[in-house]
Scaffold this active site. Structure first.
Site, mmCIF file in Angstrom:
data_model
loop_
_atom_site.group_PDB
_atom_site.id
_atom_site.type_symbol
_atom_site.label_atom_id
_atom_site.label_comp_id
_atom_site.label_asym_id
_atom_site.label_seq_id
_atom_site.Cartn_x
_atom_site.Cartn_y
_atom_site.Cartn_z
ATOM 1 N N GLN A 1 -6.483 -1.605 -24.732
ATOM 2 C CA GLN A 1 -6.025 -2.530 -23.688
ATOM 3 C C GLN A 1 -5.470 -1.762 -22.489
ATOM 4 O OE1 GLN A 1 -3.807 -6.146 -25.380
ATOM 5 N NE2 GLN A 1 -3.648 -4.657 -27.031
ATOM 6 N N GLN B 1 -10.078 11.691 -31.178
ATOM 7 C CA GLN B 1 -10.491 11.598 -32.576
ATOM 8 C C GLN B 1 -11.751 12.428 -32.821
ATOM 9 O OE1 GLN B 1 -10.952 7.399 -33.425
ATOM 10 N NE2 GLN B 1 -8.832 7.214 -34.128
ATOM 11 N N ARG B 2 -12.347 12.899 -31.733
ATOM 12 C CA ARG B 2 -13.524 13.751 -31.868
ATOM 13 C C ARG B 2 -13.146 15.181 -32.224
ATOM 14 N NH1 ARG B 2 -17.887 15.360 -27.104
ATOM 15 N NH2 ARG B 2 -19.431 16.328 -28.501
ATOM 16 N N HIS C 1 1.592 -4.343 -10.937
ATOM 17 C CA HIS C 1 0.512 -5.193 -11.448
ATOM 18 C C HIS C 1 0.451 -5.133 -12.975
ATOM 19 C CE1 HIS C 1 -3.358 -7.150 -11.797
ATOM 20 N NE2 HIS C 1 -3.871 -6.080 -12.374
ATOM 21 N N ARG D 1 1.320 -7.370 -18.461
ATOM 22 C CA ARG D 1 1.612 -6.927 -19.827
ATOM 23 C C ARG D 1 3.033 -7.195 -20.296
ATOM 24 N NH1 ARG D 1 -3.460 -6.632 -21.858
ATOM 25 N NH2 ARG D 1 -4.781 -5.262 -20.586
ATOM 26 N N ASN E 1 0.613 4.802 -10.174
ATOM 27 C CA ASN E 1 1.456 4.693 -8.987
ATOM 28 C C ASN E 1 2.260 3.394 -9.071
ATOM 29 O OD1 ASN E 1 0.047 2.476 -7.560
ATOM 30 N ND2 ASN E 1 -1.580 3.965 -7.181
ATOM 31 N N ALA E 2 3.251 3.280 -8.204
ATOM 32 C CA ALA E 2 4.180 2.153 -8.290
ATOM 33 C C ALA E 2 3.497 0.815 -8.063
ATOM 34 C CB ALA E 2 5.317 2.337 -7.287
ATOM 35 N N VAL F 1 -6.135 1.249 -21.271
ATOM 36 C CA VAL F 1 -7.078 1.947 -20.391
ATOM 37 C C VAL F 1 -7.952 0.987 -19.581
ATOM 38 C CG1 VAL F 1 -7.099 4.000 -21.842
ATOM 39 C CG2 VAL F 1 -8.822 2.230 -22.225
ATOM 40 N N SER G 1 0.824 -1.215 0.000
ATOM 41 C CA SER G 1 0.000 0.000 0.000
ATOM 42 C C SER G 1 0.855 1.261 0.000
ATOM 43 C CB SER G 1 -0.949 0.005 1.198
ATOM 44 O OG SER G 1 -0.231 0.022 2.424
#
Length: 231
Positions: free
Chosen positions: A76, A90-91, A165, A170, A159-160, A78, A55
């Site tokens: 992926q 793109q808007r 995670h 990934r 954050n770290a 987000v 924490s």
């Protein structure tokens, strides 16, 4: 793909160690900070990381500027919800000319036939987009014809704790190739800044056994060596 570390918490390991020591100390924060030596920082971080008390890692963050990734990759990215994102829209950003920047997967680029199929599709999408915009369709609606290959730019802050995670998922050999390359470069940029925190960062097999079960890549040894030796 271009990844830049834009900002980070100054002296991140000292911040984490200070937060962790405070939980068990009677003295004030300023006194604690003055007494905290570099050796104390490393030994205390070793202890809390081995115990899984993560924490306190949430007190430090890293901000990356990422360019030249595809919308397939950013979709992926987000999905990692404990993070902040600001992405090129793109808007509101209208593509000019008869083309748009795109990412070409290596499996397509290695074959002239595949490249031709890909290029025809991209050119058709660009032509359709331009025709719709020229006909008065707002960019926010014309963008519906743009493919996942379209390049995007995004600023990301994590954050770290969330980064550990993120890297676990990934950096894995089974992750999609583009986000894996991005994650590895992000780790390469920050590991020298917080070597104790990110010492075992990477896929799950770096610090233990492969968590993928029957889906394992079967290369845990070489993967572990790669991340352990990363500079």
């Amino acid at each position: 793909m271009d990844i830049t570390l834009l900002q980070h918490t100054p002296d991140p390991e000292v911040t984490v160690a200070l937060a962790a020591r405070l939980c068990y100390s009677k003295v004030g924060i300023n006194d604690l900070r003055e007494k905290l030596s570099r050796a104390d920082v490393t030994s205390f971080l070793d202890k809390i990381m081995s115990l899984g008390h993560q924490s306190v890692l949430e007190h430090v963050s890293f901000t990356f500027g990422i360019e030249g990734i595809s919308r397939a990759c950013s979709h992926q990215l987000v999905r990692h919800r404990v993070a902040s994102y600001s992405q090129q829209s793109q808007r509101y950003v209208e593509f000019k000319g008869a083309d748009f920047p795109r990412v070409i997967p290596a499996s397509i680029a290695e074959s002239e036939h595949r490249q031709a199929v890909f290029s025809r599709t991209m050119e058709a999408a660009a032509e359709a987009y331009r025709a719709l915009v020229d006909d008065g369709v707002p960019a926010e609606d014309a963008r519906f014809v743009l493919p996942n290959a379209a390049e995007t730019k995004i600023i990301v802050t994590m954050n770290a704790r969330e980064l550990l995670h993120f890297f676990e998922l990934r950096c894995c050999e089974r992750a999609q190739w583009e986000i894996r390359a991005m994650a590895i470069e992000m780790l390469r940029l920050i590991k020298p800044l917080a070597p104790t925190i990110f010492r075992d960062a990477g896929p799950g097999c770096v610090a233990g056994t492969c968590p993928e079960g029957s889906f394992t890549c079967g290369k845990a040894g070489s993967v572990r060596t790669f991340f352990k030796e990363m500079q």
